[in-house]
Scaffold this active site. Structure first.
Site, PDB file in Angstrom:
ATOM      1  N   LYS A   1     -11.427  -1.844   6.486  1.00 15.31           N
ATOM      2  CA  LYS A   1     -11.919  -2.002   4.958  1.00 15.31           C
ATOM      3  C   LYS A   1     -12.595  -3.220   5.720  1.00 15.31           C
ATOM      4  O   LYS A   1     -13.657  -2.673   5.633  1.00 15.31           O
ATOM      5  CB  LYS A   1     -10.011  -2.289   4.165  1.00 15.31           C
ATOM      6  CG  LYS A   1      -9.126  -1.615   4.297  1.00 15.31           C
ATOM      7  CD  LYS A   1      -9.986  -0.346   2.901  1.00 15.31           C
ATOM      8  CE  LYS A   1      -9.040   1.179   3.123  1.00 15.31           C
ATOM      9  NZ  LYS A   1      -7.533   1.572   4.104  1.00 15.31           N
TER      10      LYS A   1
ATOM     11  N   TYR B   1       1.263  -0.592   0.031  1.00 13.64           N
ATOM     12  CA  TYR B   1       0.170   0.600  -0.148  1.00 13.64           C
ATOM     13  C   TYR B   1       1.099   1.461  -0.011  1.00 13.64           C
ATOM     14  O   TYR B   1       1.979   1.359   0.873  1.00 13.64           O
ATOM     15  CB  TYR B   1      -1.040  -0.059   1.094  1.00 13.64           C
ATOM     16  CG  TYR B   1      -1.693   1.150   1.384  1.00 13.64           C
ATOM     17  CD1 TYR B   1      -2.399   1.573   0.540  1.00 13.64           C
ATOM     18  CD2 TYR B   1      -1.526   1.958   2.777  1.00 13.64           C
ATOM     19  CE1 TYR B   1      -3.310   2.905   0.621  1.00 13.64           C
ATOM     20  CE2 TYR B   1      -1.673   3.017   2.562  1.00 13.64           C
ATOM     21  CZ  TYR B   1      -2.835   3.535   2.157  1.00 13.64           C
ATOM     22  OH  TYR B   1      -3.374   5.277   2.039  1.00 13.64           O
TER      23      TYR B   1
HETATM   24  N1  LCS Z   1      -3.029  -1.326   4.731  1.00 13.76           N
HETATM   25  C1  LCS Z   1      -3.404  -1.352   3.434  1.00 13.76           C
HETATM   26  C2  LCS Z   1      -3.542  -2.873   2.471  1.00 13.76           C
HETATM   27  C3  LCS Z   1      -4.441  -0.593   3.036  1.00 13.76           C
HETATM   28  O1  LCS Z   1      -5.068  -0.819   1.735  1.00 13.76           O
HETATM   29  C4  LCS Z   1      -4.850   0.457   3.689  1.00 13.76           C
HETATM   30  C5  LCS Z   1      -5.465   1.850   3.154  1.00 13.76           C
HETATM   31  C6  LCS Z   1      -4.255   0.766   5.123  1.00 13.76           C
HETATM   32  C7  LCS Z   1      -2.711  -0.081   5.060  1.00 13.76           C
HETATM   33  C8  LCS Z   1      -3.789   1.633   5.516  1.00 13.76           C
HETATM   34  O2  LCS Z   1      -4.784   1.610   6.643  1.00 13.76           O
HETATM   35  P1  LCS Z   1      -5.661   3.596   6.884  1.00 13.76           P
HETATM   36  O3  LCS Z   1      -4.675   3.685   7.349  1.00 13.76           O
HETATM   37  O4  LCS Z   1      -6.484   4.028   5.647  1.00 13.76           O
HETATM   38  O5  LCS Z   1      -7.301   2.796   7.588  1.00 13.76           O
HETATM   39  N2  LCS Z   1      -5.802   1.547   1.599  1.00 13.76           N
HETATM   40  C9  LCS Z   1      -6.498   2.284   0.716  1.00 13.76           C
HETATM   41  C10 LCS Z   1      -6.703   2.386  -0.607  1.00 13.76           C
HETATM   42  O6  LCS Z   1      -6.237   1.711  -1.208  1.00 13.76           O
HETATM   43  N3  LCS Z   1      -7.035   3.232  -0.847  1.00 13.76           N
HETATM   44  O7  LCS Z   1      -7.736   4.516   0.523  1.00 13.76           O
HETATM   45  C11 LCS Z   1      -6.701   3.879   1.203  1.00 13.76           C
END
Ligand code: LCS
Length: 392
Positions: A206, A109
């Site tokens: 998610k 990510y």
């Molecule tokens: N790990 C993965 C695999 C993710 O896809 C994301 C966010 C995060 C960690 C970070 O999480 P957050 O701090 O946003 O809760 N992924 C996003 C995406 O693919 N599109 O927008 C956010």
């Protein structure tokens, strides 16, 4: 009596409120907790007595979520955080010191990649990004100061699958921690700790929450390591505390995880098969398709095939741009795992923090389109894609 996964999704972590009998955990929207006397406060601070002190250090709404996700992932303990990045950075800051080395999957990510590639070097922590699917190359790349091997169970957005058991063996032989971001799968699909990983992290934003209305993160692992993540990573290093209200929503979302995720995955299989049949499509990457390069590994470590799809149109970025602007039911938005189907362009959106060279090294082509398949009727999703293809 042992309870099965689906029952635990519903029950684990929720206990009727001792004062009122409320079955749903009330929202403890408080920053602090009153002590009966000075000795009680001192004992709690010393860790001699269980009990709440201050919400950055713990809250009953966090405890409920932590009990549930620890059990679903098969870990001893869990810590909730204000975001997935809050959980990831709290884990990594806890595990690493200046002079340490990280071996990381070449595709992650965007913000996780950025943390490792752009931020950590400022603090003397170096990362080697590599194709972790080649285990002999991984073994050769481990250095005496490698403390963490880091991967995503399915890489966002290229869909490379990490061989978790193989990586765990290498980590254990070298006294390093294997940290797996299980966001793309959820424990319904893959359970990394059972395969030997030391720590699982999630963007709970998610699938775990599943309703697109919360930003949250979790980390799961041994009681000893998660205790350190709480007392060092979350308390001192990041302060990435979740709000009690968001913890309440997350617990509510997780009660239906076992129902939602299989439906997401079933819909994704239908959408992937449809995309594969279209002449406009150059490539569809979905672990359930026969042509998926890591099909055998996917079959070994995934119960379902997930609900994320990567696709490349023959017309490259220009066709992709037109396509993502033409869908009506699929929303043009980042994030994933929501009830609503989402579509986006990683190179200019989720992974835009990476330079062109970094994107190329990570395998993120300019024409890649990422799709998060939601919970709608799959025929409606396919009808919408048909009309978007017609607009090309
Ligand atoms: N790990 C993965 C695999 C993710 O896809 C994301 C966010 C995060 C960690 C970070 O999480 P957050 O701090 O946003 O809760 N992924 C996003 C995406 O693919 N599109 O927008 C956010």
């Amino acid at each position: 009596m042992t309870r099965r996964f689906d029952t635990e999704c519903v029950h684990c972590g929720t206990h009727p409120d001792p004062q009122t009998g409320a079955l749903s955990t009330p929202i403890y929207q408080t920053s602090t907790f009153a002590f009966k006397n000075a000795d009680e406060g001192a004992r709690r601070f010393k860790g001699e007595e269980k009990g709440y002190i201050y919400t950055r250090l713990g809250n009953p709404n966090f405890t409920a979520v932590e009990e549930k996700i620890a059990l679903l992932e098969g870990g001893e303990a869990a810590a909730v955080a204000a975001s997935g990045m809050g959980a990831i950075s709290s884990v990594l800051w806890t595990a690493l010191s200046s002079g340490d080395h990280v071996l990381a999957a070449k595709t992650l990510y965007g913000c996780t990649h950025s943390l490792l590639s752009h931020q950590f070097p400022r603090f003397g922590i170096e990362t080697t990004f590599m194709d972790l699917t080649d285990l002999s190359a991984v073994r050769a790349a481990v250095k005496p100061n490698t403390r963490v091997i880091y991967c995503e169970s399915i890489s966002n957005p290229t869909m490379a699958i990490a061989d978790i058991a193989g990586l765990a063996k290498i980590a254990r032989e070298n006294n390093a921690l294997l940290v797996v971001d299980n966001t793309y799968c959820s424990p319904v699909v893959t359970r990394p700790l059972e395969l030997g990983a030391h720590v699982v992290v999630h963007s709970a934003t998610k699938y775990l929450n599943g309703h697109g209305d919360v930003i949250a993160g979790v980390a799961v692992g041994s009681a000893e390591f998660i205790g350190r993540v709480k007392m060092e990573g979350l308390k001192d290093l990041t302060g990435a505390t979740l709000s009690p209200f968001d913890a309440y929503l997350l617990l509510r979302g997780m009660k239906t995880l076992h129902l939602r995720v299989p439906r997401h995955c079933g819909n994704a299989m239908k959408v992937a098969e449809f995309l594969e049949s279209r002449p406009e499509v150059a490539e569809v990457r979905y672990p359930g398709l026969d042509g998926f390069p890591q099909k055998e590994l996917a079959g070994r470590q995934m119960k379902y095939f997930g609900a994320m799809i990567a696709m490349e149109l023959k017309g490259g970025y220009e066709a992709g741009k037109k396509f993502i602007e033409s869908t009506r039911l699929w929303t043009l938005a980042v994030s994933l795992g929501d009830a609503e189907s989402l579509i986006q362009h990683p190179a200019s959106m989720t992974h835009s923090a990476l330079s062109d060279e970094e994107q190329a090294a990570a395998g993120i082509s300019k024409g890649l389109i990422r799709m998060s398949v939601g919970l709608e009727d799959p025929e409606d999703l396919i009808d919408d894609l048909k009309q978007a293809f017609a607009a090309l």
